[in-house]
Motif scaffolding. Structure first.
Motif, PDB file in Angstrom:
ATOM      1  N   GLN A   1       0.808  -1.210   0.000  1.00 23.61           N
ATOM      2  CA  GLN A   1       0.000   0.000   0.000  1.00 23.61           C
ATOM      3  C   GLN A   1       0.849   1.271   0.000  1.00 23.61           C
ATOM      4  OE1 GLN A   1      -3.528  -0.569   1.945  1.00 23.61           O
ATOM      5  NE2 GLN A   1      -4.145   1.569   2.019  1.00 23.61           N
ATOM      6  N   PHE A   2       2.111   1.123   0.401  1.00 27.16           N
ATOM      7  CA  PHE A   2       2.991   2.291   0.502  1.00 27.16           C
ATOM      8  C   PHE A   2       4.261   2.042  -0.315  1.00 27.16           C
ATOM      9  CE2 PHE A   2       0.795   1.618   4.624  1.00 27.16           C
ATOM     10  CZ  PHE A   2      -0.110   2.661   4.523  1.00 27.16           C
ATOM     11  N   PRO A   3       4.155   2.076  -1.659  1.00 28.38           N
ATOM     12  CA  PRO A   3       5.317   1.789  -2.496  1.00 28.38           C
ATOM     13  C   PRO A   3       6.365   2.907  -2.471  1.00 28.38           C
ATOM     14  CG  PRO A   3       3.480   2.472  -3.856  1.00 28.38           C
ATOM     15  CD  PRO A   3       2.954   2.345  -2.455  1.00 28.38           C
ATOM     16  N   ARG A   4       5.968   4.068  -1.988  1.00 30.89           N
ATOM     17  CA  ARG A   4       6.893   5.204  -1.878  1.00 30.89           C
ATOM     18  C   ARG A   4       6.641   5.921  -0.554  1.00 30.89           C
ATOM     19  NH1 ARG A   4       4.570   5.288  -6.415  1.00 30.89           N
ATOM     20  NH2 ARG A   4       3.355   7.157  -6.086  1.00 30.89           N
ATOM     21  N   LEU A   5       7.669   6.544  -0.038  1.00 31.56           N
ATOM     22  CA  LEU A   5       7.589   7.191   1.264  1.00 31.56           C
ATOM     23  C   LEU A   5       6.524   8.281   1.306  1.00 31.56           C
ATOM     24  CD1 LEU A   5       8.625   7.420   4.145  1.00 31.56           C
ATOM     25  CD2 LEU A   5      10.398   8.977   3.310  1.00 31.56           C
ATOM     26  N   GLU A   6       6.359   9.039   0.241  1.00 32.24           N
ATOM     27  CA  GLU A   6       5.379  10.132   0.282  1.00 32.24           C
ATOM     28  C   GLU A   6       3.948   9.618   0.439  1.00 32.24           C
ATOM     29  OE1 GLU A   6       6.993   9.469  -3.832  1.00 32.24           O
ATOM     30  OE2 GLU A   6       7.937  10.041  -1.955  1.00 32.24           O
ATOM     31  N   ILE A   7       3.673   8.428  -0.052  1.00 36.03           N
ATOM     32  CA  ILE A   7       2.340   7.842   0.121  1.00 36.03           C
ATOM     33  C   ILE A   7       2.138   7.474   1.590  1.00 36.03           C
ATOM     34  CG2 ILE A   7       0.842   5.888  -0.493  1.00 36.03           C
ATOM     35  CD1 ILE A   7       2.244   5.968  -3.275  1.00 36.03           C
ATOM     36  N   TYR A   8       3.159   6.887   2.203  1.00 34.63           N
ATOM     37  CA  TYR A   8       3.069   6.575   3.632  1.00 34.63           C
ATOM     38  C   TYR A   8       2.975   7.854   4.457  1.00 34.63           C
ATOM     39  CZ  TYR A   8       4.150   5.124   8.322  1.00 34.63           C
ATOM     40  OH  TYR A   8       4.100   4.954   9.684  1.00 34.63           O
TER      41      TYR A   8
END
Length: 161
Positions: free
Chosen positions: A64-71
């Motif tokens: 669900q969080f493939p990149r830090l900005e999404i997390y």
């Protein structure tokens, strides 16, 4: 013992530092809705996070969080939602009370941390927020400092329940 005492002595430098990063700093940043307090704790270029959706079946867990900005965006959303909730007890103390991160495996510049949430926080409306999940963090020491490489989070606690 104070509610926010690091269980690892300073002589156990790696575990002490990892606990400070993923318990104390994480709680304080979350309550302050201040991502800047934790943004340097991640290896941004290769970070990823799995969301277990509180399900015991690992086949249902998702990237669900493939990149830090999404997390980061989800973390900030949750921090804002928490800040808007009225609690009947001091939230910082309650979060330390329900958080356990005593299982930390360190091997050289790699570490796996088992962070568990197990307890309830009383809400002002008479209800409770039940925290009962766990996260596995994968960390690396980069230039002498521990950083989060990724995680599998929001797993049921205990696993299999």
């Amino acid at each position: 013992m104070t509610f926010d005492k690091n269980p690892f002595p300073e002589g156990d430098a790696d575990r002490h530092a990892l606990w400070e990063m993923l318990v104390r700093r994480d709680i304080d940043a979350f309550l302050g809705q201040d991502w800047s307090m934790v943004e340097d704790d991640f290896i941004a270029e290769s970070f990823f996070g799995m969301h277990a959706h509180f399900l015991a079946n690992a086949d249902a867990w998702r990237l669900q969080f493939p990149r830090l900005e999404i997390y980061r965006d989800e973390w900030l959303r949750q921090a804002k939602e928490t800040a808007a909730t009225k609690f009947a007890e001091p939230l910082r103390e309650a979060l330390f009370r329900v958080t356990n991160m005593r299982d930390i495996d360190v091997d050289g510049d790699r570490a796996v941390l088992h962070k568990k949430f197990d307890g309830s926080v009383a809400k002002a409306d008479g209800g409770v927020d039940r925290l009962k999940w766990q996260t596995l963090y994968f960390c690396r020491k980069v230039a002498g400092r521990w950083k989060i490489a990724g995680f599998v989070g929001y797993m049921p606690h205990p696993l299999g329940s």
